[in-house]
Design a protein around this motif. Structure first.
Motif, PDB file in Angstrom:
ATOM      1  N   VAL A 102       0.852  -1.182   0.000  1.00  0.00           N
ATOM      2  CA  VAL A 102       0.000   0.000   0.000  1.00  0.00           C
ATOM      3  C   VAL A 102       0.890   1.234   0.000  1.00  0.00           C
ATOM      4  CG1 VAL A 102      -1.725   1.312   1.280  1.00  0.00           C
ATOM      5  CG2 VAL A 102      -1.857  -1.184   1.210  1.00  0.00           C
ATOM      6  N   ARG A 103       0.852   1.992  -1.080  1.00  0.00           N
ATOM      7  CA  ARG A 103       1.599   3.242  -1.158  1.00  0.00           C
ATOM      8  C   ARG A 103       0.637   4.390  -0.841  1.00  0.00           C
ATOM      9  NH1 ARG A 103       6.288   5.137  -3.813  1.00  0.00           N
ATOM     10  NH2 ARG A 103       6.568   3.134  -4.831  1.00  0.00           N
ATOM     11  N   LEU A 104       0.894   5.089   0.267  1.00  0.00           N
ATOM     12  CA  LEU A 104       0.056   6.217   0.665  1.00  0.00           C
ATOM     13  C   LEU A 104       0.470   7.433  -0.156  1.00  0.00           C
ATOM     14  CD1 LEU A 104       0.217   5.621   4.520  1.00  0.00           C
ATOM     15  CD2 LEU A 104      -1.618   4.962   2.955  1.00  0.00           C
ATOM     16  N   LEU A 105      -0.484   7.995  -0.905  1.00  0.00           N
ATOM     17  CA  LEU A 105      -0.172   9.077  -1.842  1.00  0.00           C
ATOM     18  C   LEU A 105      -0.336  10.459  -1.239  1.00  0.00           C
ATOM     19  CD1 LEU A 105      -1.950   7.666  -5.035  1.00  0.00           C
ATOM     20  CD2 LEU A 105       0.409   7.291  -4.258  1.00  0.00           C
ATOM     21  N   LEU A 111      -9.384  12.865   4.258  1.00  0.00           N
ATOM     22  CA  LEU A 111      -9.436  11.868   3.193  1.00  0.00           C
ATOM     23  C   LEU A 111      -8.025  11.464   2.795  1.00  0.00           C
ATOM     24  CD1 LEU A 111     -12.195  13.555   1.009  1.00  0.00           C
ATOM     25  CD2 LEU A 111     -12.479  11.564   2.495  1.00  0.00           C
ATOM     26  N   VAL A 112      -7.850  10.175   2.541  1.00  0.00           N
ATOM     27  CA  VAL A 112      -6.543   9.612   2.199  1.00  0.00           C
ATOM     28  C   VAL A 112      -6.621   8.948   0.833  1.00  0.00           C
ATOM     29  CG1 VAL A 112      -4.815   7.882   2.844  1.00  0.00           C
ATOM     30  CG2 VAL A 112      -5.921   9.263   4.617  1.00  0.00           C
ATOM     31  N   CYS A 336       8.206  -0.536   8.100  1.00  0.00           N
ATOM     32  CA  CYS A 336       7.275   0.525   7.734  1.00  0.00           C
ATOM     33  C   CYS A 336       7.578   0.983   6.310  1.00  0.00           C
ATOM     34  CB  CYS A 336       7.409   1.685   8.708  1.00  0.00           C
ATOM     35  SG  CYS A 336       6.400   3.085   8.271  1.00  0.00           S
ATOM     36  N   LEU A 337       6.552   0.958   5.452  1.00  0.00           N
ATOM     37  CA  LEU A 337       6.749   1.359   4.063  1.00  0.00           C
ATOM     38  C   LEU A 337       6.470   2.840   3.843  1.00  0.00           C
ATOM     39  CD1 LEU A 337       5.264  -1.574   1.958  1.00  0.00           C
ATOM     40  CD2 LEU A 337       7.657  -1.002   2.334  1.00  0.00           C
ATOM     41  N   TYR A 338       5.263   3.263   4.206  1.00  0.00           N
ATOM     42  CA  TYR A 338       4.857   4.642   3.960  1.00  0.00           C
ATOM     43  C   TYR A 338       4.068   5.157   5.147  1.00  0.00           C
ATOM     44  CZ  TYR A 338       5.896   3.048  -0.750  1.00  0.00           C
ATOM     45  OH  TYR A 338       6.514   2.506  -1.839  1.00  0.00           O
ATOM     46  N   MET A 339       4.099   6.477   5.329  1.00  0.00           N
ATOM     47  CA  MET A 339       3.327   7.080   6.403  1.00  0.00           C
ATOM     48  C   MET A 339       2.971   8.508   6.034  1.00  0.00           C
ATOM     49  SD  MET A 339       6.348   7.268   9.233  1.00  0.00           S
ATOM     50  CE  MET A 339       6.702   5.520   9.003  1.00  0.00           C
ATOM     51  N   ILE A 340       1.750   8.913   6.414  1.00  0.00           N
ATOM     52  CA  ILE A 340       1.293  10.270   6.174  1.00  0.00           C
ATOM     53  C   ILE A 340       0.433  10.724   7.344  1.00  0.00           C
ATOM     54  CG2 ILE A 340       1.348  10.209   3.642  1.00  0.00           C
ATOM     55  CD1 ILE A 340      -1.637   9.625   3.692  1.00  0.00           C
ATOM     56  N   PRO A 341       0.487  12.005   7.709  1.00  0.00           N
ATOM     57  CA  PRO A 341      -0.428  12.528   8.715  1.00  0.00           C
ATOM     58  C   PRO A 341      -1.795  12.812   8.098  1.00  0.00           C
ATOM     59  CG  PRO A 341       1.021  14.267   7.966  1.00  0.00           C
ATOM     60  CD  PRO A 341       1.447  13.018   7.245  1.00  0.00           C
ATOM     61  N   TYR A 342      -2.840  12.711   8.905  1.00  0.00           N
ATOM     62  CA  TYR A 342      -4.176  13.059   8.421  1.00  0.00           C
ATOM     63  C   TYR A 342      -5.007  13.573   9.590  1.00  0.00           C
ATOM     64  CZ  TYR A 342      -6.112   8.739  10.471  1.00  0.00           C
ATOM     65  OH  TYR A 342      -6.515   7.759  11.337  1.00  0.00           O
ATOM     66  N   GLU A 343      -6.075  14.322   9.268  1.00  0.00           N
ATOM     67  CA  GLU A 343      -6.982  14.817  10.292  1.00  0.00           C
ATOM     68  C   GLU A 343      -8.220  13.926  10.344  1.00  0.00           C
ATOM     69  OE1 GLU A 343      -6.584  16.795   7.498  1.00  0.00           O
ATOM     70  OE2 GLU A 343      -5.213  18.417   8.067  1.00  0.00           O
ATOM     71  N   GLU A 344      -8.779  13.753  11.526  1.00  0.00           N
ATOM     72  CA  GLU A 344     -10.039  13.025  11.645  1.00  0.00           C
ATOM     73  C   GLU A 344     -11.183  13.933  11.172  1.00  0.00           C
ATOM     74  OE1 GLU A 344      -9.842   9.611  14.905  1.00  0.00           O
ATOM     75  OE2 GLU A 344      -9.999  11.611  15.784  1.00  0.00           O
ATOM     76  N   SER A 345     -12.035  13.419  10.301  1.00  0.00           N
ATOM     77  CA  SER A 345     -13.170  14.198   9.809  1.00  0.00           C
ATOM     78  C   SER A 345     -14.296  13.255   9.432  1.00  0.00           C
ATOM     79  CB  SER A 345     -12.752  15.048   8.594  1.00  0.00           C
ATOM     80  OG  SER A 345     -12.783  14.290   7.406  1.00  0.00           O
ATOM     81  N   LEU A 346     -15.465  13.834   9.131  1.00  0.00           N
ATOM     82  CA  LEU A 346     -16.628  13.089   8.669  1.00  0.00           C
ATOM     83  C   LEU A 346     -16.813  13.230   7.160  1.00  0.00           C
ATOM     84  CD1 LEU A 346     -19.151  14.200  11.461  1.00  0.00           C
ATOM     85  CD2 LEU A 346     -17.875  12.038  11.365  1.00  0.00           C
ATOM     86  N   LEU A 347     -15.883  13.855   6.478  1.00  0.00           N
ATOM     87  CA  LEU A 347     -16.038  14.184   5.068  1.00  0.00           C
ATOM     88  C   LEU A 347     -15.950  12.949   4.176  1.00  0.00           C
ATOM     89  CD1 LEU A 347     -13.940  17.464   4.955  1.00  0.00           C
ATOM     90  CD2 LEU A 347     -16.438  17.259   4.933  1.00  0.00           C
ATOM     91  N   TRP A 348     -16.646  13.003   3.059  1.00  0.00           N
ATOM     92  CA  TRP A 348     -16.614  11.924   2.075  1.00  0.00           C
ATOM     93  C   TRP A 348     -16.918  12.528   0.718  1.00  0.00           C
ATOM     94  CZ3 TRP A 348     -21.825  11.264   0.399  1.00  0.00           C
ATOM     95  CH2 TRP A 348     -22.781  11.782   1.269  1.00  0.00           C
ATOM     96  N   ILE A 349     -16.706  11.745  -0.325  1.00  0.00           N
ATOM     97  CA  ILE A 349     -16.920  12.204  -1.698  1.00  0.00           C
ATOM     98  C   ILE A 349     -18.211  11.585  -2.208  1.00  0.00           C
ATOM     99  CG2 ILE A 349     -15.979  12.292  -4.041  1.00  0.00           C
ATOM    100  CD1 ILE A 349     -14.313  13.814  -2.073  1.00  0.00           C
ATOM    101  N   ASN A 350     -19.162  12.441  -2.642  1.00  0.00           N
ATOM    102  CA  ASN A 350     -20.438  11.903  -3.082  1.00  0.00           C
ATOM    103  C   ASN A 350     -20.602  11.932  -4.589  1.00  0.00           C
ATOM    104  OD1 ASN A 350     -20.725  14.615  -3.482  1.00  0.00           O
ATOM    105  ND2 ASN A 350     -22.460  14.902  -2.115  1.00  0.00           N
ATOM    106  N   GLN A 351     -19.527  12.296  -5.333  1.00  0.00           N
ATOM    107  CA  GLN A 351     -19.642  12.263  -6.807  1.00  0.00           C
ATOM    108  C   GLN A 351     -19.596  10.814  -7.283  1.00  0.00           C
ATOM    109  OE1 GLN A 351     -17.445  14.348  -5.320  1.00  0.00           O
ATOM    110  NE2 GLN A 351     -17.858  16.411  -6.040  1.00  0.00           N
TER     111      GLN A 351
END
Length: 351
Positions: A102-105, A111-112, A336-351
């Motif tokens: 899994v490569r984290l982009l 959203l990740v 460990c291969l890849y790592m990224i910071p992210y924020e916790e949210s309720l957002l999603w993509i509805n398209q």
């Protein structure tokens, strides 16, 4: 006395100021609350904007671990017990029986985006479980000598974009593709000949940033809105005597860290408080002295996590405003291969 009930709009407004972790628990109270918390895009947006306004976003580090099957862990970056196992979550991978690494982009607004096995692309919100496969681009991340990527949000158009670039040294073939999540279409663009970056682009000011070649004095920048490349100056320190890394502050400022070659006990921290392209825009914050420096520096491995920025380097270290080392280490059970910071949210993509 009749029991008083608050109007739903007031209840929803109150809920929008609560953290994601609490809201997920409250979603079990009723079907109506469950719908509002997980299925109402207006509520998700208002909750995220309220957290940004109060500066209460919960920040975590998503870590992809190399084992027989892909594994993901999430580490709390702000817990008082930073450095022990209590803030670490084992995440269920959103795909059944996944194959390949899994490569984290990149991440943006909770959203990740990631690539599985170098071929298949996805967007995911680890906090609420939203998951969606993206259209496959015309290029693959497999068997490429140099790859670079990023992910960001454009507020003017309410659009997310995925950046994917590659360079094959064998035939000197350069490819760059941009995916708009509004149109679900990959667009190929021309890459300049003096672009020598790799790995994840750092998202600041709706642009992606990479450190260019070690001998260069610049940072490569890609403007996601204009879809144009440009250059940014690094701070004015002696380039050849430092190994440097790029990050972003919790306040959203571009940060840069550097240490002298073969001297891993001392790290300088710089920040760009006002976004600009010139070297004069950088301010040196402090110099951090590590009490137990490593003997060998690895490009991949653990990660420094600072109050001011994060750096793809050796270990997890938390520091305060005085630049003092505070807390300890984080270790994975496998490479460990890849790592990224992210924020916790309720957002999603509805398209």
């Amino acid at each position: 006395m009749a029991e008083a009930h608050l109007p739903e709009e007031i209840i929803v407004n109150i809920l929008s100021w609560l953290p994601v972790k609490s809201l997920i628990r409250f979603s079990c109270v009723s079907k109506r609350l469950h719908f509002i918390i997980f299925s109402d895009p207006k509520f998700a947006r208002s909750q995220f904007e309220a957290a940004c306004q109060q500066k209460t976003l919960s920040r975590r580090l998503l870590i992809s671990i190399s084992t027989d099957a892909p594994q993901l862990e999430s580490l709390d970056l702000q817990t008082p017990s930073f450095g022990d196992d209590s803030p670490v979550r084992k995440l269920n991978f959103p795909l059944q029986q996944p194959r390949g690494s899994v490569r984290l982009l990149g991440s943006c607004n909770g959203l990740v985006t990631f690539c599985l096995g170098g071929e298949f692309f996805y967007i995911w919100n680890p906090s609420i479980g939203f998951f969606k496969q993206l259209p496959n681009p015309g290029l693959s991340l497999n068997k490429k000598d140099q790859i670079y990527y990023g992910f960001g949000y454009l507020s003017a158009t309410d659009d997310y974009k995925v950046f994917l670039g590659s360079l094959n040294w064998t035939d000197n073939r350069e490819e760059v593709e941009i995916l708009s999540l509004r149109t679900h279409v990959w667009t190929r663009i021309q890459m300049p000949g003096d672009f020598f970056s790799f790995d994840q682009g750092i998202l600041v000011n709706e642009a992606l940033h990479w450190l260019s070649d070690e001998l260069e004095h610049e940072i490569d920048v890609f403007d996601l809105a204009a879809e144009e490349f440009r250059k940014m100056d690094r701070p004015n320190f002696h380039q050849l005597d430092h190994l440097i890394n790029l990050g972003v502050s919790f306040g959203g400022c571009l940060c840069l860290c550097g240490h002298p070659r073969a001297a891993y006990d001392s790290t300088d921290f710089w920040v760009m408080r006002e976004y600009d392209l010139s070297a004069e825009s950088w301010t040196k914050l402090f110099n951090l002295k590590l009490s137990n420096p490593p003997e060998v520096l690895w490009h991949y491995g653990d990660v420094y996590v600072m109050e001011c920025c994060y750096v793809n380097e050796i270990r997890l270290v938390s520091i305060d405003h005085k630049g003092e080392e505070k807390l300890g280490m984080y270790k994975t059970e496998a490479k460990c291969l890849y790592m990224i910071p992210y924020e916790e949210s309720l957002l999603w993509i509805n398209q």
